[in-house]
Design a protein around this motif. Structure first.
Motif, PDB file in Angstrom:
ATOM      1  N   LEU A  44     -30.795 -72.341  37.941  1.00  0.00           N
ATOM      2  CA  LEU A  44     -31.000 -72.260  39.257  1.00  0.00           C
ATOM      3  C   LEU A  44     -32.545 -72.843  39.931  1.00  0.00           C
ATOM      4  CD1 LEU A  44     -30.756 -69.912  41.516  1.00  0.00           C
ATOM      5  CD2 LEU A  44     -32.372 -68.566  40.213  1.00  0.00           C
ATOM      6  N   ARG A  45     -33.065 -73.050  38.918  1.00  0.00           N
ATOM      7  CA  ARG A  45     -34.211 -73.754  39.500  1.00  0.00           C
ATOM      8  C   ARG A  45     -33.987 -75.517  39.998  1.00  0.00           C
ATOM      9  NH1 ARG A  45     -40.119 -74.486  36.947  1.00  0.00           N
ATOM     10  NH2 ARG A  45     -41.314 -75.456  38.577  1.00  0.00           N
ATOM     11  N   LEU A  48     -32.167 -75.219  43.350  1.00  0.00           N
ATOM     12  CA  LEU A  48     -33.111 -75.009  44.200  1.00  0.00           C
ATOM     13  C   LEU A  48     -34.001 -76.173  44.777  1.00  0.00           C
ATOM     14  CD1 LEU A  48     -34.524 -71.360  43.661  1.00  0.00           C
ATOM     15  CD2 LEU A  48     -33.001 -71.843  45.499  1.00  0.00           C
ATOM     16  N   ASP A  49     -34.207 -77.083  43.811  1.00  0.00           N
ATOM     17  CA  ASP A  49     -35.103 -78.368  43.987  1.00  0.00           C
ATOM     18  C   ASP A  49     -34.297 -79.409  44.597  1.00  0.00           C
ATOM     19  OD1 ASP A  49     -37.435 -77.221  43.108  1.00  0.00           O
ATOM     20  OD2 ASP A  49     -37.074 -77.876  40.882  1.00  0.00           O
ATOM     21  N   LYS A  58     -29.392 -72.302  49.952  1.00  0.00           N
ATOM     22  CA  LYS A  58     -30.332 -71.896  49.180  1.00  0.00           C
ATOM     23  C   LYS A  58     -30.790 -70.250  49.099  1.00  0.00           C
ATOM     24  CE  LYS A  58     -32.411 -76.545  48.651  1.00  0.00           C
ATOM     25  NZ  LYS A  58     -33.683 -77.287  48.734  1.00  0.00           N
ATOM     26  N   VAL A  62     -30.592 -67.540  46.507  1.00  0.00           N
ATOM     27  CA  VAL A  62     -31.861 -66.624  46.183  1.00  0.00           C
ATOM     28  C   VAL A  62     -31.355 -65.252  46.271  1.00  0.00           C
ATOM     29  CG1 VAL A  62     -34.102 -65.992  46.658  1.00  0.00           C
ATOM     30  CG2 VAL A  62     -33.389 -68.338  46.227  1.00  0.00           C
ATOM     31  N   ILE A  80     -38.145 -65.323  51.847  1.00  0.00           N
ATOM     32  CA  ILE A  80     -37.662 -66.242  51.281  1.00  0.00           C
ATOM     33  C   ILE A  80     -37.309 -67.359  52.405  1.00  0.00           C
ATOM     34  CG2 ILE A  80     -35.543 -67.126  49.961  1.00  0.00           C
ATOM     35  CD1 ILE A  80     -37.532 -65.455  48.409  1.00  0.00           C
ATOM     36  N   LEU A  84     -38.497 -71.286  52.286  1.00  0.00           N
ATOM     37  CA  LEU A  84     -37.671 -72.426  52.404  1.00  0.00           C
ATOM     38  C   LEU A  84     -38.049 -73.430  53.437  1.00  0.00           C
ATOM     39  CD1 LEU A  84     -34.226 -70.630  51.590  1.00  0.00           C
ATOM     40  CD2 LEU A  84     -35.663 -72.123  50.232  1.00  0.00           C
ATOM     41  N   GLU A  89     -39.682 -74.142  47.695  1.00  0.00           N
ATOM     42  CA  GLU A  89     -38.720 -73.455  46.942  1.00  0.00           C
ATOM     43  C   GLU A  89     -39.029 -73.588  45.451  1.00  0.00           C
ATOM     44  OE1 GLU A  89     -36.659 -76.955  48.904  1.00  0.00           O
ATOM     45  OE2 GLU A  89     -37.897 -75.133  49.631  1.00  0.00           O
ATOM     46  N   SER A  90     -39.490 -74.585  45.216  1.00  0.00           N
ATOM     47  CA  SER A  90     -39.917 -75.175  43.801  1.00  0.00           C
ATOM     48  C   SER A  90     -41.003 -74.284  43.355  1.00  0.00           C
ATOM     49  CB  SER A  90     -40.086 -76.791  43.724  1.00  0.00           C
ATOM     50  OG  SER A  90     -41.531 -76.780  44.396  1.00  0.00           O
ATOM     51  N   LEU A  92     -40.939 -70.946  43.868  1.00  0.00           N
ATOM     52  CA  LEU A  92     -40.492 -69.605  43.954  1.00  0.00           C
ATOM     53  C   LEU A  92     -40.409 -68.690  42.600  1.00  0.00           C
ATOM     54  CD1 LEU A  92     -39.264 -67.747  46.238  1.00  0.00           C
ATOM     55  CD2 LEU A  92     -37.293 -68.594  45.753  1.00  0.00           C
ATOM     56  N   GLN A  93     -40.329 -69.506  41.638  1.00  0.00           N
ATOM     57  CA  GLN A  93     -40.524 -68.672  40.410  1.00  0.00           C
ATOM     58  C   GLN A  93     -41.683 -68.324  39.996  1.00  0.00           C
ATOM     59  OE1 GLN A  93     -39.125 -70.955  36.938  1.00  0.00           O
ATOM     60  NE2 GLN A  93     -39.292 -69.201  35.547  1.00  0.00           N
TER      61      GLN A  93
END
Length: 186
Positions: A44-45, A48-49, A58, A62, A80, A84, A89-90, A92-93
């Motif tokens: 998932l990551r 998004l990257d 994206k 999410v 979100i 974005l 987004e990198s 976001l976690q």
């Protein structure tokens, strides 16, 4: 900018916005689900990257990761979208994890993890939660994990403390004591 500083700024802004709108509980559930998705789905990551994936894709990804088939809240979607748009987004976690921490501090929620060799029933789980909640003077969230490698007993992590009463750890200690004692004899 450092990951922790940026994540904390976004998470603080989100929790303040959610408190003002009265949806902090719903946002907490969505960020908890998103955090689980990041943990369970490592790819998932990477998606998004990926610069080839569009912002709409994206956003849809999410939202699907955060709530499954239900609809995401409009506050979550707008947040979100902001992340974005700013190309964060990198992070976001980490933003999700920071939001979870801030929410738990705000609502006085303790986090515990119980690792056992065999599954436990709900009655024991609720007794452990209530005992820990009375000691901490806070609500408890308890995650239970079954790990046969501990061979028996349990390992209980709560906030920053660990109670390790597993058979495997006790056997390791006995083995180390036996080795240390025999070194002195020789």
């Amino acid at each position: 900018m450092e990951v922790g500083i940026l994540s904390m700024r976004y998470a603080k802004a989100m929790i303040e916005y959610a408190k003002a709108r009265g949806v902090e509980d719903r946002i907490y559930q969505e960020f908890a689900a998103l955090s689980r998705s990041f943990h369970e789905r490592v790819e998932l990551r990477g998606v998004l990257d990926n610069p080839i994936v569009t912002g709409k894709e994206k956003l849809a990804l999410v939202c699907a990761a955060s709530d499954g088939e239900n609809q995401s809240s409009e506050e979550f979607i707008s947040f979100i979208t902001l992340v974005l748009r700013n190309r964060r987004e990198s992070y976001l976690q980490f933003i999700a994890l920071m939001y979870l921490d801030l929410y738990r501090k705000l609502k006085h929620i303790g986090v515990g993890k119980l690792i056992t060799a065999v599954p436990i029933n709900k009655e024991i789980e609720t007794r452990i939660c209530s005992a820990a909640a009375s000691v901490l003077h806070a609500k408890m969230e308890l995650e239970t994990i079954v790990d046969p490698s501990i061979e028996g007993g349990f390992i209980f992590d709560i906030n920053d403390y660990r109670l390790d009463a597993s058979v495997a750890t006790q056997l390791k200690r006995m083995k180390q004591q036996f080795i240390d004692k025999n070194r002195r004899i020789v």
